[in-house]
Design an enzyme around this catalytic site. Structure first.
Site, PDB file in Angstrom:
ATOM      1  N   ASP A 707      68.073  16.986 -20.381  1.00 60.03           N
ATOM      2  CA  ASP A 707      67.408  16.005 -20.585  1.00 60.03           C
ATOM      3  C   ASP A 707      66.019  16.096 -19.713  1.00 60.03           C
ATOM      4  O   ASP A 707      66.001  16.857 -18.918  1.00 60.03           O
ATOM      5  CB  ASP A 707      67.604  14.319 -20.721  1.00 60.03           C
ATOM      6  CG  ASP A 707      67.034  13.628 -21.371  1.00 60.03           C
ATOM      7  OD1 ASP A 707      65.830  13.988 -21.745  1.00 60.03           O
ATOM      8  OD2 ASP A 707      67.864  12.139 -21.308  1.00 60.03           O
TER       9      ASP A 707
HETATM   10  C1  BGC Z   1      64.695  11.070 -23.187  1.00 61.58           C
HETATM   11  C2  BGC Z   1      65.351  11.532 -23.991  1.00 61.58           C
HETATM   12  C3  BGC Z   1      63.627  11.967 -24.482  1.00 61.58           C
HETATM   13  C4  BGC Z   1      63.625  12.853 -24.018  1.00 61.58           C
HETATM   14  C5  BGC Z   1      61.883  13.497 -24.447  1.00 61.58           C
HETATM   15  C6  BGC Z   1      63.774  11.240 -21.981  1.00 61.58           C
HETATM   16  O1  BGC Z   1      63.128  10.831 -21.061  1.00 61.58           O
HETATM   17  O2  BGC Z   1      65.844  10.293 -22.560  1.00 61.58           O
HETATM   18  O3  BGC Z   1      66.320  10.874 -24.761  1.00 61.58           O
HETATM   19  O4  BGC Z   1      64.344  12.704 -25.721  1.00 61.58           O
HETATM   20  O5  BGC Z   1      62.891  12.003 -22.685  1.00 61.58           O
HETATM   21  O6  BGC Z   1      61.459  12.832 -24.818  1.00 61.58           O
END
Ligand code: BGC
Length: 763
Positions: A707
């Site tokens: 993530d």
């Molecule tokens: C989130 C993800 C997301 C990623 C990219 C993170 O903060 O937890 O679900 O895909 O950011 O934006």
């Protein structure tokens, strides 16, 4: 911001017929509206108040009729050209219904002033009902609609502490409900929510005849709600979660905000209906059970039967529309495993199917099958066989119906004279700090954690010899060189760089991966989901906002989810992106998790089936799907450091199960690890989770990415099986690892090869 749009964001070739653009096209918006309508759940409809008769005059209360919440906030948000709110939806039906405008305009002005004051829209700041409008509205009509809205977003959880009540109604909302029900004899409630809220206040209130959960239905949500209120669409949504009487009734409530450092999952496998249907005395806490939802017509289930071929169980049932309107119904199959040495829920969902639109009098026979081994329980303490899935001896009863509570036992049971071990697995990810867990009789057993044996995983990558000239990636696609030989051309620096995310290009705002010009490796960009394609909000392109995942789960319609996956993937592709960071399938453990709206359900089977359908739809376009967040990210507060402490059994049967179904059934190209820690080890650095369970036991052969901006160490992650660190990683640290020999080139090659395999598959 219109300046430099073209140089900044490469415009893309349209994918529709006759050079038409597909992004936020009419067909996709219509699909969004259909899905929103199909997911809405009719909870109550006394005196058949709904659908409203032609000519009905309505007074609509509540600011959410204007400030309609189309979806949640954060990375799951979508930039759209417009959102149709509920008031607008009702106004499109002006030939059928009349709305008391002065009241709605009062809310409109209130919402506008909130926006001007910079208040966060959708929060708990309902407008007080002005008495002069109340009496004027009553002169206009005897029928009122109350709209209650809730908003939540990424990186923060909701509260229910008497001042900030997400689950319960606020004081102003309760006052509004009282004022309306005191004045109007006919009242319907609409819930514009992204997660479970209190439903007891209308369930037990004779003055409120009807209640419909309209969810956060995407950009056409207001129209879809109006379609149901006028009867153009017959509701067929079913709850994907249990509605309990009070917040405290959910077993996760007591400990949810106990600590920012950890969450103890002491309710163990008893999440959602598994808890309410099993634990003595808890059935009474349920207002509307899992799977529940009414229709404007009536259905009869008949000729239910089941049989087995020794491997699978086949359940057949006939559903007949016995009412006077066309409608759809859902057959849900549950099993009840025998009581034995392992504690178990009394009902577990194992299959479902939705009928086609049945005309009055029409019937459909549904046949739902599931493997017998899916009824096994994970034995994490060695009562029967350590770290194995076990079918205990005894009788497995099968139920079919249209919700967990009312499902009827069929005239067939599966019997086992001896326990059967269906899978021997490993003691991975065991807890060290779990002291107790709930059992089926409502007592807690003391839990003695034993350290899991250290598992070692070998890296068996063998480097090929370097070709005598430079080949580009396209040469692999054209059969001029194989991937292993291509890999041998990569320098150590290049390998390290490829194991990290790359900056955004074009309309992307979440970065991407690949991007090595020297060898023609393209930069493949990501876009967020799940409720649509989230790209840079200033790029001049809007995308379709679909209903939130919880609403999609409530459709119980896998074909529809697949269709949305395909539509979204086309929008990804048309905008020169390649990877859609969706579906999200964490579990609705608590109504307060800020990101529940992005997730499907409290039930892992329903979540897994939904996610698999989404992945199939997305990947049918050769766009990579990314099921996330693997795993146990069921709370947002301190999400990068919070330790989810749970038994191996709860991990396997509840929190990993949906991912397992999705991986085995739909073969996603990518999995995103979660921010949080699982039993002391960060998900992205968790070798047992990623290499042991995901790849070793489930056979996942795709790419694992982190993530965004997590707290993991890049080298540790890579060694654990998390191939790419997003959004930029630390390639320089990987280089240091190579130099100091804590990291091998072979290990890097394993991950980069997976990346290139994924890129080669993209179109
Ligand atoms: C989130 C993800 C997301 C990623 C990219 C993170 O903060 O937890 O679900 O895909 O950011 O934006």
């Amino acid at each position: 911001m219109n300046k430099w749009i073209r140089p900044n964001f490469t415009p893309c070739l349209p994918l529709g017929d006759n050079q038409s653009r597909i992004t936020e096209c009419c067909r996709h918006r219509q699909l969004s509206r259909t899905a929103a309508g199909e997911g809405m759940v009719l909870l109550k409809n006394d005196h058949c108040l709904l659908p409203f008769k032609k000519g009905t005059k309505l007074a609509v209360f509540g600011k959410s009729q204007i400030d309609y919440v189309k979806g949640g906030g954060g990375s799951g948000d979508v930039t759209v050209s417009y959102v149709r709110n509920i008031y607008q939806g009702l106004k499109t039906k002006s030939e059928y219904l009349e709305v008391f405008d002065p009241l709605s305009l009062y809310y409109q002005e209130y919402v506008e002033s909130q926006y001007e004051n910079g208040e966060i829209p959708g929060l708990l700041n309902e407008a007080a009902v002005p008495s002069h409008l109340l009496s004027k509205a009553r002169e206009f009509t005897d029928t009122a609609v109350i709209v209650i809205g809730r908003y939540s977003g990424e990186n923060w959880d909701r509260k229910n502490d008497g001042t900030d009540d997400y689950f319960d109604l606020s004081k102003t909302e309760s006052d509004m409900v009282k004022a309306v029900t005191d004045h109007f004899p006919r009242v319907a409630v609409l819930l514009n929510v992204g997660a479970m809220i209190n439903t007891a206040w209308f369930a037990d209130n004779d003055k409120i005849s009807s209640a419909l959960i309209v969810w956060q239905g995407g950009q056409e949500g207001g129209l879809a709600a109006a379609d149901i209120l006028t009867g153009e669409v017959n509701p067929s949504g079913k709850l994907a979660d249990t509605c309990a009487k009070s917040f405290d009734d959910y077993p996760s409530s007591a400990g949810f905000h106990e600590s920012e450092a950890y969450v103890k999952y002491t309710e163990d496998i008893f999440v959602g209906y598994r808890y309410f249907e099993t634990i003595p005395g808890k059935k009474d806490c349920v207002v509307y059970p899992f799977g529940y939802g009414l229709s404007y017509t009536s259905f009869v289930f008949s000729h239910a039967s089941a049989c087995s071929d020794g491997k699978n169980i086949f359940v057949t049932v006939t559903i007949t529309n016995t009412g006077s309107q066309a409608g759809k119904e859902v057959a849900q199959v549950y099993y009840c495993p025998p009581r034995g040495q392992l504690t178990k829920p009394l009902k577990i969902l194992c299959g479902f199917e939705k009928t086609k639109l049945l005309a009055p009098g029409e019937s459909e026979e549904l046949c739902i099958s599931f493997p017998i081994q899916d009824m096994a329980s994970f034995d994490d303490t060695g009562v029967i066989a350590l770290s194995s899935y076990v079918l205990e001896k005894g009788t497995y009863n099968i139920y079919v119906g249209n919700n967990v509570r009312d499902a009827k036992q069929v005239n067939y049971s599966f019997r086992l004279e001896e326990p059967v071990i269906t899978e021997r697995l490993h003691p991975y990810c065991s807890p060290q700090k779990l002291d107790q867990r709930l059992k089926e009789d409502g007592t807690y057993e003391t839990f003695h954690s034993t350290p899991a044996p250290k598992a070692s995983f070998v890296c068996d990558y063998k480097e090929a010899s370097k070709p005598d000239r430079d080949y580009h990636l396209i040469d692999i696609a054209e059969g001029k060189i194989d991937l292993d030989s291509f890999m041998a051309q990569l320098t150590d620096e290049e390998l390290c760089r490829l194991a990290a995310g790359q900056p955004s290009r074009g309309v992307a705002n979440t970065g991407g991966m690949g991007a090595l010009d020297r060898l023609g490796i393209p930069a493949v960009m990501t876009a967020d989901g799940p409720a649509g394609v989230r790209i840079h909000k200033d790029c001049g392109v809007n995308t379709t906002a679909f209903p939130i995942a919880t609403a999609l789960a409530a459709t119980w319609n896998l074909n529809l989810i697949e269709e949305i996956g395909q539509a979204g993937a086309l929008e990804v592709k048309e905008n020169n992106l390649s990877i859609w960071l969706t579906p999200a399938l964490n579990i609705h453990r608590s109504p307060l998790c800020g990101r529940n709206f992005e997730y499907y359900s409290e039930d892992p089977f329903l979540s897994g089936k939904m996610a698999a359908a989404a992945v199939k739809g997305i990947q049918s376009q050769n766009i990579a799907a990314v099921p996330k967040h693997f795993a146990c990210n069921n709370k947002e507060t301190n999400r990068k450091e919070s330790d989810s402490i749970l038994s191996e059994r709860a991990l396997r049967e509840i929190y990993l199960k949906g991912f397992e179904i999705c991986v085995k059934e739909a073969k996603p190209k990518i999995i995103m690890t979660s921010y949080n820690i699982i039993n002391g080890v960060r998900a992205s650095e968790n070798t047992q989770l990623l290499t042991g369970i995901l790849r070793g036991e489930w056979g996942f052969d795709g790419l694992v990415i982190s993530d965004w901006n997590n707290h993991g160490d890049h080298e540790q992650e890579l060694k654990a099986g998390n191939d790419i660190k997003m959004p930029i990683g630390s390639p320089e640290k990987l280089m240091e690892g190579l130099k100091s020999k804590t990291l091998s080139r072979e290990q890097l090659c394993v991950s980069v090869k997976r990346l290139l395999e994924m890129i080669l598959w993209l179109e």
